[in-house]
Enzyme design. Structure first.
Site, short mmCIF file in Angstrom:
data_model
loop_
_atom_site.label_atom_id
_atom_site.label_comp_id
_atom_site.label_asym_id
_atom_site.label_seq_id
_atom_site.Cartn_x
_atom_site.Cartn_y
_atom_site.Cartn_z
N CYS A 9 0.90 -1.10 0.09
CA CYS A 9 -0.05 -0.10 -0.02
C CYS A 9 0.79 1.18 0.04
CB CYS A 9 -0.90 0.09 1.18
SG CYS A 9 -0.32 -0.03 2.84
N ASN A 12 2.25 1.42 4.39
CA ASN A 12 2.86 0.23 5.15
C ASN A 12 2.58 0.31 6.80
OD1 ASN A 12 5.43 -1.99 5.76
ND2 ASN A 12 3.62 -2.49 4.85
N CYS A 14 -1.19 0.73 7.44
CA CYS A 14 -2.68 0.60 7.61
C CYS A 14 -3.05 -0.89 6.60
CB CYS A 14 -3.59 1.55 7.27
SG CYS A 14 -3.34 3.09 8.00
N ARG A 15 -3.30 -0.57 5.38
CA ARG A 15 -3.83 -1.62 4.50
C ARG A 15 -2.92 -3.06 4.31
NH1 ARG A 15 -4.98 2.15 -0.43
NH2 ARG A 15 -3.31 3.06 0.64
N SER A 16 -1.72 -2.53 3.99
CA SER A 16 -0.83 -3.84 3.72
C SER A 16 -0.61 -4.64 4.84
CB SER A 16 0.27 -3.42 2.61
OG SER A 16 1.15 -2.74 3.20
N ASP A 126 -8.05 3.88 0.88
CA ASP A 126 -7.32 4.43 1.89
C ASP A 126 -7.85 4.82 2.99
OD1 ASP A 126 -5.22 5.47 3.78
OD2 ASP A 126 -4.39 6.97 1.98
P1 4NP Z 1 -1.73 2.75 4.08
O1 4NP Z 1 -2.21 3.97 4.56
O2 4NP Z 1 -1.39 3.28 2.99
O3 4NP Z 1 -2.95 1.94 4.07
O4 4NP Z 1 -0.63 2.45 5.07
C1 4NP Z 1 -1.71 5.43 4.83
C2 4NP Z 1 -0.75 5.64 5.67
C3 4NP Z 1 -0.41 6.86 5.91
C4 4NP Z 1 -0.62 7.96 4.68
C5 4NP Z 1 -1.54 7.59 3.89
C6 4NP Z 1 -2.10 6.31 3.73
N1 4NP Z 1 -0.19 9.12 4.65
O5 4NP Z 1 -0.45 10.09 4.04
O6 4NP Z 1 1.03 9.30 5.78
#
Ligand code: 4NP
Length: 159
Positions: A9, A12, A14-16, A126
């Site tokens: 993602c 790294n 939240c989703r992945s 997201d």
């Molecule tokens: P992820 O979520 O891609 O699922 O880990 C996010 C974590 C941080 C950010 C965006 C999405 N950020 O903008 O910092």
């Protein structure tokens, strides 16, 4: 030989890591831990070394999945040699991966969500700027997709 799967993602956190935790739980339940190498990474660098987002960890925990030991890392060039499947949570992640992918890489990059089998569901949105319900939805989506993914990979292994 083990099948090597990398979930990707943006951050790294939240989703992945959620998808990795869900997939690990599935292979453990199926007694297939020795057949798969599983990891996750982010296309971005902002959260390198950090623990999963507390909201993602809480949502996973509600489903009996512990992702607390995970530490965020960024996708690196070796990933395209070290993994057979690199599965992206959304279209932006996939485009970034395909830009990074060395010409000689035999890794297969794809969206994760289509493995759930619902053509209307292309991505894991997201949840970072969302609330608890969005993190719950992330776990559900990861569960549906990872079940389909494991079935497809087992079929490809001829078992
Ligand atoms: P992820 O979520 O891609 O699922 O880990 C996010 C974590 C941080 C950010 C965006 C999405 N950020 O903008 O910092």
């Amino acid at each position: 030989m083990a099948v090597r799967v990398l979930f990707v993602c943006l951050g790294n956190i939240c989703r992945s890591p959620t998808a990795e935790g869900v997939f690990r739980a599935l292979i453990r339940e199926a007694g297939l831990e020795d057949e798969y190498v599983v990891d996750s990474a982010g296309t971005g660098s902002w959260h390198i070394g950090q623990s999963p987002d507390a909201r993602a960890a809480a949502a996973c925990s509600r489903h009996g999945i512990d992702i607390s030991a995970h530490r965020a890392r960024q996708v690196r060039a070796e990933d395209f040699e070290n993994f057979d499947w690199i599965l992206a949570c959304d279209e932006e992640n996939l485009a970034d991966l395909n830009r990074m992918k060395p010409a000689a890489s035999r890794a297969r990059t794809a969206l994760l969500m289509p493995f759930a089998g619902n053509p209307a569901d292309r991505v894991v949105p997201d949840p970072y700027y969302g609330g608890a319900a969005d993190f719950e939805s992330t776990v559900h989506r990861a569960q549906h997709a990872c079940r389909g993914l494991l079935a497809a990979l087992q079929k490809a292994r001829g078992v």
